[in-house]
Each structure stands twice: as C-alpha cells, then as structure tokens.
Design a protein around this motif. Structure first.
Motif, PDB file in Angstrom:
ATOM      1  N   SER A 127       0.817  -1.216   0.000  1.00 22.76           N
ATOM      2  CA  SER A 127       0.000   0.000   0.000  1.00 22.76           C
ATOM      3  C   SER A 127       0.849   1.265   0.000  1.00 22.76           C
ATOM      4  O   SER A 127       0.363   2.355  -0.310  1.00 22.76           O
ATOM      5  N   GLY A 128       2.123   1.138   0.377  1.00 24.98           N
ATOM      6  CA  GLY A 128       2.998   2.289   0.468  1.00 24.98           C
ATOM      7  C   GLY A 128       2.804   3.099   1.731  1.00 24.98           C
ATOM      8  O   GLY A 128       3.402   4.160   1.894  1.00 24.98           O
ATOM      9  N   CYS A 129       1.978   2.587   2.650  1.00 30.24           N
ATOM     10  CA  CYS A 129       1.652   3.344   3.863  1.00 30.24           C
ATOM     11  C   CYS A 129       2.509   2.960   5.063  1.00 30.24           C
ATOM     12  O   CYS A 129       2.735   3.783   5.948  1.00 30.24           O
ATOM     13  N   THR A 130       2.952   1.727   5.114  1.00 32.52           N
ATOM     14  CA  THR A 130       3.692   1.253   6.280  1.00 32.52           C
ATOM     15  C   THR A 130       5.048   0.692   5.860  1.00 32.52           C
ATOM     16  O   THR A 130       5.222   0.208   4.744  1.00 32.52           O
ATOM     17  N   VAL A 131       5.993   0.760   6.786  1.00 34.38           N
ATOM     18  CA  VAL A 131       7.329   0.210   6.563  1.00 34.38           C
ATOM     19  C   VAL A 131       7.313  -1.260   6.968  1.00 34.38           C
ATOM     20  O   VAL A 131       6.803  -1.613   8.040  1.00 34.38           O
ATOM     21  N   SER A 132       7.865  -2.111   6.123  1.00 33.25           N
ATOM     22  CA  SER A 132       7.886  -3.537   6.449  1.00 33.25           C
ATOM     23  C   SER A 132       9.282  -4.028   6.820  1.00 33.25           C
ATOM     24  O   SER A 132       9.433  -4.829   7.735  1.00 33.25           O
TER      25      SER A 132
END
Length: 277
Positions: A127-132
């Motif tokens: 989603s590009g919202c959270t860092v994994s």
C-alpha cells in the motif's frame, strides 16, 4: 445469582477506583531542569556532585551558546502530579498522524521514525503506507532488527509521564504535537517491542535500558525532553537520575546542553503548533 452479580459489580467498581488511583501521583514539591535564562529570584536552586566536575567539559564546545548542566535543578514547593482528569491516551494525545509523511500520502509518524532510524533503505508495504523491512539498531537492548513488526515507536518520556508532569495543562494541539514530534532524533525512537512494553510509562526511577553503554545517553535525553517541553520531575525521579549518573560514571560532557539547541527545539515547537488539526 443476584448476590454473585452484586459482588462482581462491587469488584468492578473497586478495580476501576484502584486503576484511577494508580494513574494519579501527588507530591508537595517538584523539580525542573534549570535553564540559563530562568528567573532564579523566586526559585530555590539545587546542584549535584556533577557540578564539581564541570571542568571536564570539552573546551571545543561553543561556550558562546551557553553550555549548562542538565543536572542543575530548580526546586518548586507546590502540589505536583495529581491531575484533575485521569490520563487517557486517545482523549489527551490522539494517535499517529499522517502529516509527517514527506510524500504527503498515507504514511504516519511511525513510518516516518522507521524510515529515519533505519541504516538502510526501507521496504514499504504494497500500500505504500507502512514500513515492512529495514535495518534498525535498538539502543535499549543493543539488538539489530530487520523486520519492522519487531519494533515499537517509544515516546522517550512516555505520554502518561508527560501528562502528569505538565502536559495536562496544554491544549489538544500541543499534546498531539508532543505525541508526533520529530524535532530531534530522540523524542521518538524505534525500539524492540517487548523492551518498550517492559519500560511502559515508567521514568528512570522505575526503568533504565539493559544496554549499559546507552544509560548515560538515556539519562541525558530524558532530561532534554523534560527541559524542552518544560515538564517537571518528581523527587524520586530526580533522585534516581542523580544516583544513576554516579553509578554509571556519566561525565559532565554527556550531561551538557546548550542554550542554542534548546532554542532550536522551542522554535520547532512554535513553527509546528498547527501540525495537528
């Protein structure tokens, strides 16, 4: 059946009362880190043994910006800590905000801290919202992590501690800014999740990180947050810090701060007072 129900209700009420009581502290005195510009006419100044070693400070430090010891305190004889309204995280500080996303998208403050603290480029979720993924060195444990799920973002001076030591008097915007503050690299830290839960909302009188090499820096950063935001210290908190400084042989240089650095932090707060809407 009715008797059992009544007992359960009474237990619930008593438990709730104990929980509220645990959220309140009450002292008839408190301390603040003494600032160079403080008006000492109406305050009782206390000093600590570290002042005797002030000549240890590196001469290369820019004295023109007024270097001062974080272990010099003003004493205040007044009721402290017994706030009128029990602390509530969501009500008083809110949650992470997306305003700290440099791309102006969906990433919140947690993602911003993870990007900042990773020593390698981070991998984002689809989603590009959270860092994994990334590479993080946890200063509390000294451990190295690559999976963001192992990490939590620690409010260095926890929200509850801030609330009962002065933030209860702020408006909601300022408390939200405190909860999402990126004006320096120590107010929010990416740390191992289990260790962060072990710290919980405790101050140095109840918790110090197990990484001994980090403890002097930990104490200095704790005091910096307190002075930047004009938060108070309880007598046990102050006493614990002074004892830990001695036990860890922290130097005056490690416990120094400059007036110019403090001014920069205060300016950042003022410039971002409307970050939270």
């Amino acid at each position: 059946m009715k008797t059992s129900l009544l007992v359960l209700l009474l237990v619930g009420v008593l438990s709730s009362g104990r929980a509220h009581a645990q959220q309140r502290i009450n002292f008839d005195e408190f301390y603040t880190v003494k600032e160079p510009t403080a008006n000492v006419a109406t305050q009782e100044t206390t000093s600590t043994p570290i002042d005797l070693f002030w000549d240890q400070v590196d001469e290369a430090v820019e004295w023109g910006s007024r270097v001062y010891s974080l272990l010099s305190f003003d004493h205040h004889q007044a009721t402290f800590g017994n706030v009128l309204e029990p602390y509530n995280r969501m009500k008083h500080f809110g949650t992470w905000i997306a305003a700290n996303d440099p791309q102006g998208r969906c990433g919140n403050t947690r993602a911003a801290v993870l990007r900042r603290d990773s020593s390698t480029n981070v991998t984002m979720s689809p989603s590009g919202c959270t860092v994994s993924r990334g590479t993080w060195e946890d200063p509390y444990t000294g451990g190295r992590f690559t999976d963001a799920r192992d990490l939590q973002i620690d409010h260095f001076v926890p929200l509850k501690n801030a609330y009962i030591s002065g933030a209860d008097k702020w408006n909601k915007k300022k408390r939200c800014l405190y909860a999402n503050y990126l004006g320096n690299k120590f107010h929010l830290l990416a740390v191992e999740g289990t260790e962060n839960m072990r710290k919980s909302d405790r101050g140095p009188d109840g918790y110090v990180p197990p990484n001994r090499a980090y403890q002097c820096q930990y104490l200095a950063q704790w005091l910096k947050v307190k002075v930047i935001w004009s938060l108070g210290l309880t007598p046990p908190e102050k006493a614990a810090i002074e004892e830990l400084v001695q036990d860890n042989h922290c130097t005056a240089t490690e416990l120094a701060y400059t007036q110019s650095d403090l001014a920069k932090q205060r300016r950042f707060i003022a410039d971002n007072k409307d970050l939270c809407q």
